[in-house]
Design a protein around this motif. Structure first.
Motif, PDB file in Angstrom:
ATOM      1  N   GLY A 182       4.291   7.095  -5.219  1.00  7.30           N
ATOM      2  CA  GLY A 182       3.281   6.105  -5.561  1.00  7.30           C
ATOM      3  C   GLY A 182       1.854   6.513  -5.328  1.00  7.30           C
ATOM      4  O   GLY A 182       0.930   5.722  -5.609  1.00  7.30           O
ATOM      5  N   ALA A 183       1.602   7.706  -4.798  1.00  2.12           N
ATOM      6  CA  ALA A 183       0.222   8.154  -4.648  1.00  2.12           C
ATOM      7  C   ALA A 183      -0.454   8.177  -6.014  1.00  2.12           C
ATOM      8  O   ALA A 183       0.156   8.552  -7.022  1.00  2.12           O
ATOM      9  N   ASP A 184      -1.704   7.767  -6.059  1.00  2.39           N
ATOM     10  CA  ASP A 184      -2.424   7.701  -7.323  1.00  2.39           C
ATOM     11  C   ASP A 184      -2.974   9.050  -7.746  1.00  2.39           C
ATOM     12  O   ASP A 184      -3.101   9.329  -8.949  1.00  2.39           O
ATOM     13  N   ARG A 185      -3.313   9.890  -6.773  1.00  2.00           N
ATOM     14  CA  ARG A 185      -3.772  11.243  -7.064  1.00  2.00           C
ATOM     15  C   ARG A 185      -3.335  12.151  -5.931  1.00  2.00           C
ATOM     16  O   ARG A 185      -3.195  11.719  -4.776  1.00  2.00           O
ATOM     17  N   ALA A 186      -3.144  13.423  -6.249  1.00  2.00           N
ATOM     18  CA  ALA A 186      -2.793  14.416  -5.237  1.00  2.00           C
ATOM     19  C   ALA A 186      -3.656  15.647  -5.467  1.00  2.00           C
ATOM     20  O   ALA A 186      -3.564  16.291  -6.516  1.00  2.00           O
ATOM     21  N   LEU A 187      -4.498  15.983  -4.494  1.00  2.00           N
ATOM     22  CA  LEU A 187      -5.418  17.105  -4.597  1.00  2.00           C
ATOM     23  C   LEU A 187      -4.837  18.330  -3.904  1.00  2.00           C
ATOM     24  O   LEU A 187      -4.222  18.224  -2.841  1.00  2.00           O
TER      25      LEU A 187
ATOM     26  N   ALA B  86       0.520   4.903  12.232  1.00  2.00           N
ATOM     27  CA  ALA B  86      -0.004   4.671  10.882  1.00  2.00           C
ATOM     28  C   ALA B  86      -0.565   3.260  10.751  1.00  2.00           C
ATOM     29  O   ALA B  86      -1.645   3.057  10.177  1.00  2.00           O
ATOM     30  N   TYR B  87       0.155   2.282  11.276  1.00  4.52           N
ATOM     31  CA  TYR B  87      -0.269   0.877  11.146  1.00  4.52           C
ATOM     32  C   TYR B  87      -1.609   0.655  11.837  1.00  4.52           C
ATOM     33  O   TYR B  87      -2.526   0.054  11.265  1.00  4.52           O
ATOM     34  N   ARG B  88      -1.746   1.140  13.069  1.00  6.58           N
ATOM     35  CA  ARG B  88      -3.008   0.951  13.799  1.00  6.58           C
ATOM     36  C   ARG B  88      -4.160   1.674  13.099  1.00  6.58           C
ATOM     37  O   ARG B  88      -5.264   1.129  12.981  1.00  6.58           O
ATOM     38  N   SER B  89      -3.912   2.908  12.631  1.00  9.61           N
ATOM     39  CA  SER B  89      -4.964   3.672  11.963  1.00  9.61           C
ATOM     40  C   SER B  89      -5.472   2.959  10.709  1.00  9.61           C
ATOM     41  O   SER B  89      -6.680   2.889  10.468  1.00  9.61           O
ATOM     42  N   LEU B  90      -4.548   2.442   9.925  1.00 12.50           N
ATOM     43  CA  LEU B  90      -4.911   1.810   8.658  1.00 12.50           C
ATOM     44  C   LEU B  90      -5.536   0.435   8.835  1.00 12.50           C
ATOM     45  O   LEU B  90      -6.582   0.135   8.258  1.00 12.50           O
ATOM     46  N   PHE B  91      -4.873  -0.415   9.620  1.00 11.95           N
ATOM     47  CA  PHE B  91      -5.211  -1.832   9.617  1.00 11.95           C
ATOM     48  C   PHE B  91      -6.056  -2.283  10.811  1.00 11.95           C
ATOM     49  O   PHE B  91      -7.005  -3.050  10.635  1.00 11.95           O
ATOM     50  N   THR B  92      -5.736  -1.816  12.009  1.00 14.13           N
ATOM     51  CA  THR B  92      -6.525  -2.232  13.166  1.00 14.13           C
ATOM     52  C   THR B  92      -7.842  -1.475  13.215  1.00 14.13           C
ATOM     53  O   THR B  92      -8.908  -2.076  13.343  1.00 14.13           O
TER      54      THR B  92
ATOM     55  N   PHE C  91       4.170   7.407   6.205  1.00 15.71           N
ATOM     56  CA  PHE C  91       4.039   5.973   6.487  1.00 15.71           C
ATOM     57  C   PHE C  91       2.691   5.448   6.010  1.00 15.71           C
ATOM     58  O   PHE C  91       2.601   4.339   5.471  1.00 15.71           O
ATOM     59  N   LEU C  92       1.630   6.227   6.211  1.00 15.90           N
ATOM     60  CA  LEU C  92       0.315   5.823   5.715  1.00 15.90           C
ATOM     61  C   LEU C  92       0.352   5.558   4.217  1.00 15.90           C
ATOM     62  O   LEU C  92      -0.193   4.564   3.730  1.00 15.90           O
ATOM     63  N   LEU C  93       0.980   6.451   3.477  1.00 20.33           N
ATOM     64  CA  LEU C  93       1.092   6.291   2.031  1.00 20.33           C
ATOM     65  C   LEU C  93       1.853   5.017   1.681  1.00 20.33           C
ATOM     66  O   LEU C  93       1.391   4.202   0.865  1.00 20.33           O
ATOM     67  N   LYS C  94       3.011   4.821   2.320  1.00 16.24           N
ATOM     68  CA  LYS C  94       3.827   3.643   2.020  1.00 16.24           C
ATOM     69  C   LYS C  94       3.104   2.352   2.395  1.00 16.24           C
ATOM     70  O   LYS C  94       3.106   1.371   1.644  1.00 16.24           O
ATOM     71  N   PHE C  95       2.501   2.325   3.585  1.00 18.26           N
ATOM     72  CA  PHE C  95       1.825   1.115   4.063  1.00 18.26           C
ATOM     73  C   PHE C  95       0.618   0.788   3.188  1.00 18.26           C
ATOM     74  O   PHE C  95       0.384  -0.383   2.841  1.00 18.26           O
ATOM     75  N   ALA C  96      -0.174   1.797   2.843  1.00 19.53           N
ATOM     76  CA  ALA C  96      -1.380   1.554   2.055  1.00 19.53           C
ATOM     77  C   ALA C  96      -1.041   1.024   0.666  1.00 19.53           C
ATOM     78  O   ALA C  96      -1.690   0.099   0.166  1.00 19.53           O
ATOM     79  N   LYS C  97      -0.024   1.594   0.040  1.00 23.39           N
ATOM     80  CA  LYS C  97       0.383   1.105  -1.278  1.00 23.39           C
ATOM     81  C   LYS C  97       0.921  -0.327  -1.184  1.00 23.39           C
ATOM     82  O   LYS C  97       0.623  -1.160  -2.040  1.00 23.39           O
ATOM     83  N   ALA C  98       1.691  -0.618  -0.133  1.00 26.13           N
ATOM     84  CA  ALA C  98       2.219  -1.970   0.042  1.00 26.13           C
ATOM     85  C   ALA C  98       1.091  -2.978   0.242  1.00 26.13           C
ATOM     86  O   ALA C  98       1.217  -4.150  -0.127  1.00 26.13           O
ATOM     87  N   ALA C  99      -0.028  -2.514   0.823  1.00 24.06           N
ATOM     88  CA  ALA C  99      -1.166  -3.399   1.072  1.00 24.06           C
ATOM     89  C   ALA C  99      -2.072  -3.533  -0.144  1.00 24.06           C
ATOM     90  O   ALA C  99      -3.094  -4.224  -0.088  1.00 24.06           O
ATOM     91  N   GLY C 100      -1.730  -2.869  -1.238  1.00 24.37           N
ATOM     92  CA  GLY C 100      -2.508  -2.997  -2.463  1.00 24.37           C
ATOM     93  C   GLY C 100      -3.686  -2.061  -2.566  1.00 24.37           C
ATOM     94  O   GLY C 100      -4.647  -2.330  -3.300  1.00 24.37           O
ATOM     95  N   ALA C 101      -3.625  -0.930  -1.863  1.00 24.84           N
ATOM     96  CA  ALA C 101      -4.720   0.046  -1.908  1.00 24.84           C
ATOM     97  C   ALA C 101      -4.418   1.146  -2.925  1.00 24.84           C
ATOM     98  O   ALA C 101      -3.260   1.381  -3.294  1.00 24.84           O
ATOM     99  N   ARG C 102      -5.470   1.820  -3.351  1.00 29.73           N
ATOM    100  CA  ARG C 102      -5.331   3.039  -4.133  1.00 29.73           C
ATOM    101  C   ARG C 102      -5.277   4.190  -3.140  1.00 29.73           C
ATOM    102  O   ARG C 102      -6.051   4.240  -2.170  1.00 29.73           O
TER     103      ARG C 102
ATOM    104  N   HIS D 116       7.724  -6.135   3.242  1.00 30.17           N
ATOM    105  CA  HIS D 116       7.599  -5.306   2.041  1.00 30.17           C
ATOM    106  C   HIS D 116       8.831  -4.434   1.792  1.00 30.17           C
ATOM    107  O   HIS D 116       8.802  -3.578   0.900  1.00 30.17           O
ATOM    108  N   SER D 117       9.899  -4.665   2.555  1.00 34.65           N
ATOM    109  CA  SER D 117      11.152  -3.896   2.407  1.00 34.65           C
ATOM    110  C   SER D 117      10.885  -2.392   2.382  1.00 34.65           C
ATOM    111  O   SER D 117      11.403  -1.653   1.538  1.00 34.65           O
ATOM    112  N   ILE D 118      10.075  -1.942   3.319  1.00 34.67           N
ATOM    113  CA  ILE D 118       9.680  -0.529   3.380  1.00 34.67           C
ATOM    114  C   ILE D 118      10.762   0.284   4.074  1.00 34.67           C
ATOM    115  O   ILE D 118      11.264  -0.087   5.126  1.00 34.67           O
ATOM    116  N   LYS D 119      11.110   1.384   3.459  1.00 36.23           N
ATOM    117  CA  LYS D 119      12.032   2.333   4.059  1.00 36.23           C
ATOM    118  C   LYS D 119      11.280   3.636   4.332  1.00 36.23           C
ATOM    119  O   LYS D 119      10.504   4.083   3.487  1.00 36.23           O
ATOM    120  N   PRO D 120      11.502   4.234   5.487  1.00 35.96           N
ATOM    121  CA  PRO D 120      10.815   5.498   5.767  1.00 35.96           C
ATOM    122  C   PRO D 120      11.320   6.617   4.870  1.00 35.96           C
ATOM    123  O   PRO D 120      12.459   6.580   4.385  1.00 35.96           O
TER     124      PRO D 120
END
Length: 331
Positions: A204-209, A147-153, A175-186, A295-299
């Motif tokens: 914390g997801a902003d929308r769910a389709l 998740a980290y590499r996909s999102l940030f690298t 993890f993508l959801l948690k990491f993206a929200k912690a990074a300040g993304a929608r 960010h005190s992230i828990k899986p």
């Protein structure tokens, strides 16, 4: 020692829990870890198909956390008694566009974490975040790093951007959801399961389709900068359809098929970026653990099974109904 192995005479589908497996001892530059918990990944389901019948038995499992019980010669940064998590990537030290030749993952072809102990290179034993239990720590290795590499690298996600995650529910996706929200993304997600959509919104997801919706119509008021795809053929063109012009789509999996067709002319006129991604380097692993700490992230934990119930855990993983990660407790 007890271990969950795949082998020629192991039982149904080649899998069984075996006693009296000979334990390995650390050589120069290695450490031995008494595992307290191990995490399951879909990779574990695929290994039996890749394991040649002529090959020796192999202990499955890529993720784990435990306590160092012995250190080999030349190890001076990890000590007996240290609580650690395992970086499952072997032989990929510095970040690079692709893994180097010889890169492997713990659990195949070498022995993995579904055992009472494991020996790994000392650099693959990383101090466990103090806010995580062993069960929580045991599941962040492979999925968290992917998740980290996909999102940030690869995706270069920045604060304020919007990311779309089709197929929410699996370990990497949560993890993508948690990491993206912690990074300040929608964050926008999708699923055919109403319960998974509701769970994602609670996290914390902003929308769910819904999968049965017309995503292009539903998301026409959104400006989606980044899509992280792992579903594959069933969603790729739909995901591309909601991506803003000049946006990026990163693919790390293809659970519904590897072959797709898409409109090349629309793609190049849209100035889209298409990137592949997998796990990551040891450098990225340390950054991921630092991000989790900061960010005190828990899986998200779907279920914790006892080691003796590993067959039940495998069955649960294979039915794809889980939301989050599955762990085995060895305590």
């Amino acid at each position: 020692m007890k271990g969950f192995v795949h082998g020629n005479e192991a039982g149904q589908k080649g899998l069984s829990l075996k006693d009296h497996i000979v334990e390995s001892e650390p050589r120069k530059g290695e450490v031995k870890i008494k595992l307290k918990a191990a995490g399951l990944n879909h990779r574990d389901l695929f290994i039996p198909d890749r394991h040649d019948p002529k090959d020796p038995d192999v202990i499955l499992g890529s993720d784990g956390a435990g306590v160092v019980v012995a250190v080999g010669e030349g190890v001076d940064e990890i000590y007996e008694g240290d609580e650690v998590i395992i970086n499952p990537g072997l032989g990929w030290e510095k970040n690079s566009p692709v893994p180097p030749a010889g890169f492997q993952i713990v659990g195949f072809p070498g022995d993995g974490t579904f055992a009472e102990t494991i020996v790994v290179p000392a650099e693959n034993a990383v101090k466990k975040p103090e806010n995580l239990t062993f069960e929580e720590a045991s599941v962040i290795g492979l999925a968290g790093l992917t998740a980290y590499r996909s999102l940030f690298t690869r995706g270069q996600l920045r604060r304020g951007q919007t990311v779309f995650i089709p197929g929410i529910g699996g370990g990497v996706a949560t993890f993508l959801l948690k990491f993206a929200k912690a990074a300040g993304a929608r964050v926008i997600v999708s699923s055919r399961s109403e319960s998974k959509r509701k769970a994602a919104l609670r996290l914390g997801a902003d929308r769910a389709l819904a999968d049965e919706e017309d995503w292009t119509e539903a998301a026409e008021d959104e400006s989606i900068d980044l899509v992280i795809e792992s579903v594959g053929a069933a969603t790729f063109n739909r995901s591309l359809g909601v991506l803003k012009k000049g946006g990026t789509i990163v693919i790390f999996g293809s659970s519904t098929g590897d072959t797709i067709e898409f409109d090349l002319r629309s793609f190049f006129y849209g100035q889209y970026n298409l990137l592949g991604s997998t796990m990551g380097s040891a450098e990225e692993f340390l950054k991921m653990v630092s991000f989790v700490n900061e960010h005190s992230i828990k899986p998200i934990m779907d279920e914790v099974y006892s080691f003796d119930d590993i067959q039940k855990a495998f069955a649960h993983l294979s039915d794809s109904s889980q939301f989050g990660k599955i762990s085995l407790s060895m305590r």
